[in-house]
Write an enzyme that holds these catalytic residues in place. Structure first.
Site, short mmCIF file in Angstrom:
data_model
loop_
_atom_site.label_atom_id
_atom_site.label_comp_id
_atom_site.label_asym_id
_atom_site.label_seq_id
_atom_site.Cartn_x
_atom_site.Cartn_y
_atom_site.Cartn_z
N LYS A 1 0.84 -1.20 0.00
CA LYS A 1 0.00 0.00 0.00
C LYS A 1 0.88 1.26 0.00
CE LYS A 1 -4.11 -1.94 0.29
NZ LYS A 1 -5.00 -1.71 1.42
N GLU B 1 -6.41 -6.45 20.97
CA GLU B 1 -6.92 -5.37 20.14
C GLU B 1 -8.13 -5.91 19.41
OE1 GLU B 1 -7.23 -3.05 16.30
OE2 GLU B 1 -6.61 -5.14 16.52
N GLN C 1 -0.74 -12.67 10.57
CA GLN C 1 -1.14 -12.54 9.18
C GLN C 1 0.14 -12.42 8.36
OE1 GLN C 1 -3.39 -9.21 10.31
NE2 GLN C 1 -1.92 -7.70 9.58
N ASP D 1 -2.95 -8.13 17.51
CA ASP D 1 -3.78 -7.51 16.48
C ASP D 1 -4.92 -8.45 16.11
OD1 ASP D 1 -3.86 -5.14 14.61
OD2 ASP D 1 -3.86 -6.76 13.14
N ASN D 2 -6.14 -7.95 16.19
CA ASN D 2 -7.33 -8.70 15.75
C ASN D 2 -7.39 -10.13 16.29
OD1 ASN D 2 -8.48 -6.63 14.19
ND2 ASN D 2 -7.17 -7.13 12.45
N LYS E 1 0.57 4.74 9.23
CA LYS E 1 0.62 3.32 8.88
C LYS E 1 1.24 3.10 7.50
CE LYS E 1 -3.73 2.35 9.35
NZ LYS E 1 -4.96 1.52 9.33
N TYR E 2 1.21 4.14 6.65
CA TYR E 2 1.64 3.97 5.27
C TYR E 2 2.81 4.88 4.88
CZ TYR E 2 -3.05 2.01 5.35
OH TYR E 2 -4.18 1.28 5.68
N ASP F 1 -2.69 -6.36 0.59
CA ASP F 1 -1.30 -6.59 1.00
C ASP F 1 -1.19 -7.59 2.14
OD1 ASP F 1 -2.60 -4.82 2.72
OD2 ASP F 1 -0.78 -3.69 3.19
#
Length: 658
Positions: free
Chosen positions: A257, A416, A317, A387-388, A525-526, A352
């Site tokens: 991204k 989170e 992930q 995360d998640n 984040k990007y 991504d």
């Protein structure tokens, strides 16, 4: 129909999570309330005690439960675990012959009965005290034997015969003769270190600290662990004790991204750290532009030297070029056309990122994740922000967290998970130490009071961590509320919850969202996002001094280290919230009144629940504002004026007038 076992009923034991299926939670030094309902037939006295054992099965001091409100047969006690690990407790109910005897003798003497009427009672009491003499501490044995001898002494008056025995009430309350003992099943309490409940988190991206960018945020120089270490003293000076880092691993190049989540990146764009994995390695590797493993260890040491502990992001992930994709394609989902499915939360797409499939090879995948976590534990990381976690099976988390804690009990996990209440509670039950919450979306005083009441009731399995902002979340209250709203949300987060956190940029009042999004524009984040912290503070455009003071107040006042002790007080203005916390051991009491209105002056009249402050209804007391230094004399009813452009909250320490 379940049949009662044992002589006496014992019901409604707490803490008990899902009928004892999961351990309840506590931390070292926490006063943990124990309660049960127990009763018996007839008029004989019933006693109730808790038998609690430490992590290695060692017995703790005898603790007797006290009766609660008359007529309800509720019994209460408090225990204070002092070591990390798996504690257990059982409740015992028993016939208490001394209390029965004492009650009967007292009533008979009060009714005018004499020596002849009480002959059997005196003899029975003497025999009972013979048993008690074998139970009480050695230093009290002679006292009990003297009381027994007095009951048998025919030369004494009735009063002199019974006086010594009646005076044993306190001693034999804590060292009772117990008969017909009934015992419950064993209940488990997992005790963590104190940081599991009380902590202050700060999040920054190491790659932005010391970075340089050109026009349109074009990367010129990437931050490293060495340059990021330069920011650590300032974070510590604000009073934080946990420094949370987004993923530090290699970032995928396939489908990377670009700025503001664009699907068309520039060659120089740095990508999202959550797109983990590239040819340089995966979850056990470090992004080469951040530094080496040695550099990371030095970063951890610098943080520790400044009183900060590193929290690492655990995002299960993979980027399309993660090594797992080639070595273990079965860990992913293959679609009908033969491609691997990327992450989606319709209509959102995350091209991504490949989510993991936990059903194709559950044993292999979970063993690999455990290896990764223990790798970082070996590097000195004891806190993971996950995360998640709600997108992975609860059975996996229960297994993984238990395995990690068997190796290192001090490891903590923050969930989170902004998802359904049942799932958030379930994650806490299976072992997560703390959880993000709905704090961000509770924007009225009534909503916050109701939500805090729910969280207090859930403290045995779910500990909250309040965040005013994250890289993903910039609520409209911060977008449009101005600097006073930044203060309001920071006061609420830090004073309501024992654990709170913030993402870098909150202190600079960053508030511009990407159109149509709840995220910041030019999102870190990007892209690299260096900030001029010193210039902002010098120009008076920084919330850092205010944040520093709030964290100082937290450290100075042990009442703010707990959640079980929160009490709300009535105030006749729906824009204001009034609450207190009182530390039972020190008496330290903090009283907060905070406005939810960042635009207008608000007045309110309080009705203070005085016993919650440790005082009688008629008493007067002093309050000292810990932000402004102002002091006032208060009582049950008080008028409050809050101007958000001066100070949107009063944070008082209560000083009784005695």
């Amino acid at each position: 129909m379940e049949i009662m076992t044992g002589r006496f009923p014992i019901e409604d034991v707490t803490p008990s999570v899902s009928c004892g299926r999961y351990p309840s939670k506590a931390v070292v030094g926490e006063l943990v309330p124990i309660s049960a309902v127990s009763y018996r037939e007839g008029h004989n006295a019933l006693g109730v005690n808790v038998v609690w054992r430490g992590p290695h099965g060692e017995s703790e001091p005898f603790t007797r439960l006290e009766p609660g409100e008359p007529g309800l047969d509720q019994w209460h006690a408090v225990i204070k675990p002092d070591r990390v690990g798996r504690w257990t407790f059982t409740i015992e109910a028993f016939d208490d012959p001394y209390q029965t005897w004492r009650n009967a003798v007292t009533k008979k003497i009060g009714a005018g009965q004499g020596l002849e009427d009480l002959a059997n009672d005196l003899a029975e009491g003497a025999g009972l005290l013979d048993l008690a003499a074998k139970i009480v501490p050695n230093a009290d044995e002679e006292r009990v034997r003297e009381a027994a001898a007095a009951l048998r002494d025919d030369e004494r008056s009735l009063f002199n015969r019974v006086a010594l025995a009646l005076d044993l009430e306190e001693l034999l309350w804590h060292n009772p003769v117990r008969q017909l003992v009934t015992t419950t099943r064993s209940y488990v309490i997992w005790v963590d270190r104190q940081r599991a409940l009380y902590s202050s988190w700060y999040e920054f991206f190491p790659r932005s600290e010391g970075a340089e960018v050109g026009p349109d945020a074009t990367p010129v120089k990437h931050g490293t662990f060495a340059t990021a270490a330069g920011r650590i003293p300032a974070v510590a000076a604000m009073g934080f004790d946990v420094l949370y880092l987004p993923p530090i691993h290699p970032i995928g190049r396939i489908n990377r991204k670009g700025r503001n989540n664009t699907l068309v990146p520039r060659p120089e764009d740095v990508g999202s750290p959550w797109a983990i994995g590239a040819e340089e390695g995966g979850h056990d590797a470090i992004h080469p532009e951040l530094g080496t493993p040695e550099d990371f260890r030095a970063f951890i040491k610098t943080a520790a030297d400044n009183g900060l502990e590193i929290a690492m992001d655990l995002a299960l992930q993979a980027a399309p070029d993660h090594p797992w994709v080639k070595s273990h394609p079965e860990w992913f989902t293959t679609r009908a056309d033969g491609t691997i499915a990327y992450a989606e939360n319709p209509p959102k797409k995350y091209q991504d990122i490949y989510p993991l499939n936990w059903d194709n090879d559950p044993k292999g995948l979970r063993e690999e994740v455990l290896r990764v976590v223990l790798h970082w534990v070996g590097e000195g990381v004891k806190i993971f922000r996950v995360d998640n976690p709600h997108t992975k099976a609860l059975s996996f988390w229960q297994w993984c967290i238990a395995k990690v804690k068997a190796v290192e009990p001090d490891v903590l996990f923050l969930a989170e998970a902004f998802t359904r209440p049942a799932m958030m509670n379930g994650l806490g039950k299976v072992g997560f130490t703390q959880s993000y919450t709905y704090f961000t979306w509770r924007t009225t005083a009534g909503e916050m009071r109701e939500y805090m009441t729910q969280l207090k009731a859930s403290i045995d399995w779910m500990r909250p961590n309040f965040w005013p902002n994250t890289p993903d979340i910039l609520h409209e209250t911060l977008q449009h509320g101005g600097p006073p709203m930044f203060k309001i949300r920071t006061v609420l987060a830090s004073m309501l919850s024992p654990s709170w956190g913030m993402y870098a940029g909150l202190e600079l009042f960053e508030h511009v969202a990407r159109p149509g999004s709840e995220e910041l524009i030019d999102n870190e984040k990007y892209e690299l996002k260096p900030r001029d912290w010193a210039a902002a503070e010098k120009a008076g455009r920084s919330l850092a001094p205010y944040i520093t003071r709030l964290n100082e107040i937290r450290r100075e006042n042990p009442a703010l280290h707990w959640l079980r002790n929160i009490e709300f007080h009535d105030i006749d203005n729906n824009e204001l919230l009034c609450w207190s916390k009182r530390d039972a051991e020190t008496g330290n009491t903090v009283l907060v009144i905070c406005s939810f209105d960042s635009q207008d002056v608000q007045w309110g009249n309080t009705t203070i629940n005085m016993p919650a402050l440790g005082m009688d209804w008629h008493e007067r007391f002093d309050v000292v504002d810990q932000i402004t230094g102002a002091s006032y004399e208060w009582g049950q009813h008080n008028a409050v004026r809050i101007d958000p452009f001066v100070e949107p909250a009063h944070v008082f320490v209560v000083r009784p007038r005695r």
